[in-house]
Design an enzyme around this catalytic site. Sequence first.
Site, PDB file in Angstrom:
ATOM      1  CB  THR A 180      -7.168  -8.423   8.129  1.00 32.66           C
ATOM      2  OG1 THR A 180      -6.950  -7.014   8.145  1.00 32.66           O
ATOM      3  CG2 THR A 180      -5.971  -9.136   8.733  1.00 32.66           C
ATOM      4  CG  HIS A 221      -1.783   1.183   1.320  1.00 33.43           C
ATOM      5  ND1 HIS A 221      -2.942   1.301   0.571  1.00 33.43           N
ATOM      6  CD2 HIS A 221      -1.664   2.338   2.013  1.00 33.43           C
ATOM      7  CE1 HIS A 221      -3.492   2.480   0.818  1.00 33.43           C
ATOM      8  NE2 HIS A 221      -2.734   3.123   1.690  1.00 33.43           N
ATOM      9  CD  GLU A 268       4.654   1.320  -3.928  1.00 32.24           C
ATOM     10  OE1 GLU A 268       4.164   0.316  -4.467  1.00 32.24           O
ATOM     11  OE2 GLU A 268       4.127   2.439  -3.991  1.00 32.24           O
TER      12      GLU A 268
END
Length: 215
Positions: free
Chosen positions: A137, A105, A170
Site C-alpha cells: 500500500t 520484507h 524467506e
Amino acid sequence: MKSIVILISGRGSNMEAILGSALPLEIRAVISNRPGAKGLETAAKLGIRAIGMDHTAYESREAFDEALAKQIDEFKPDYVILAGFMRVLSEPFIKRFAKRIINIHPSLLPAFPGLHTHQAAIDAGVKIHGATVHFVTPKLDHGPIISQAAVRVTQDDTADSLAARVLAAEHQLYPQVLRWLAEGRVDLKSSGVVQITGLNVRSERRAQLLLVPME
Ligand code: GAR
C-alpha cells in the site's frame, strides 16, 4: 492459471526460490531496475524473460514508475511480486496495481520497517525476528500482512548472521504464500486483515507460523 511478474534489484535469491518451487503459476517476466542484477542472469538461464530497466536513465521516480508500469502491463500479470526490489514505488504505481502488488520484507512487521532491519533487531534486543510477506500500500512497509516466518535471535548474532537465517526462512515463506495465491486462497478482507482459506489448525501451525525450530 494465475500469472506473475517478479521485480528484483540484485541477487535475486527469493526469485530463485520462487522459480525453483514448481508453483502452479505462470511467471511471465523478471524485471530489475538495475540492469546488472545477478538475478536477471539467473532468470534468463532458467528460460524466463529477463528485463533490465535502469532507473537512473529516467528523470524522476514517477517517470520510471510509469515506464515500469507500462512494461508490466505488456505481460498482463495477475500479481506483481517484489522480491528484493529496493526502490520505493510511487502512489500512482501502487494504485494502478492495487491489491495486486506483494512484497517480502526482512522483519516481523510492523516492527522494523525500512532498511537495516537486522541491525535494528539486534539493537532492540528482540529474541525473535523474521520476515513478512504483505500486500503493498502507499505507506511503506505497512500493507496487509499475508504471512510471516520467525527465526531466533542468538546472543552472538551479527547483522550478517541474522540476515542469513532470515533469508533461509524467506525462501520457505515466499513460495508458500505464492502457492496460496495461485490457489486463490488469499482473502484480503475489507478490514485490511488477510485470511488464508482452507487452513485447518494443524496446517496453520505448519504453514502460517513457519517457525524455524528452536534448537
Ligand atoms: C531480502 O532479504 C528481502 O527481504 C529484502 O532484500 C533481500 C533481497 O534478497 N527486501 C527488502 O529489504 C525490501 N525492502 P534477494 O535479492 O536475494 O532475494
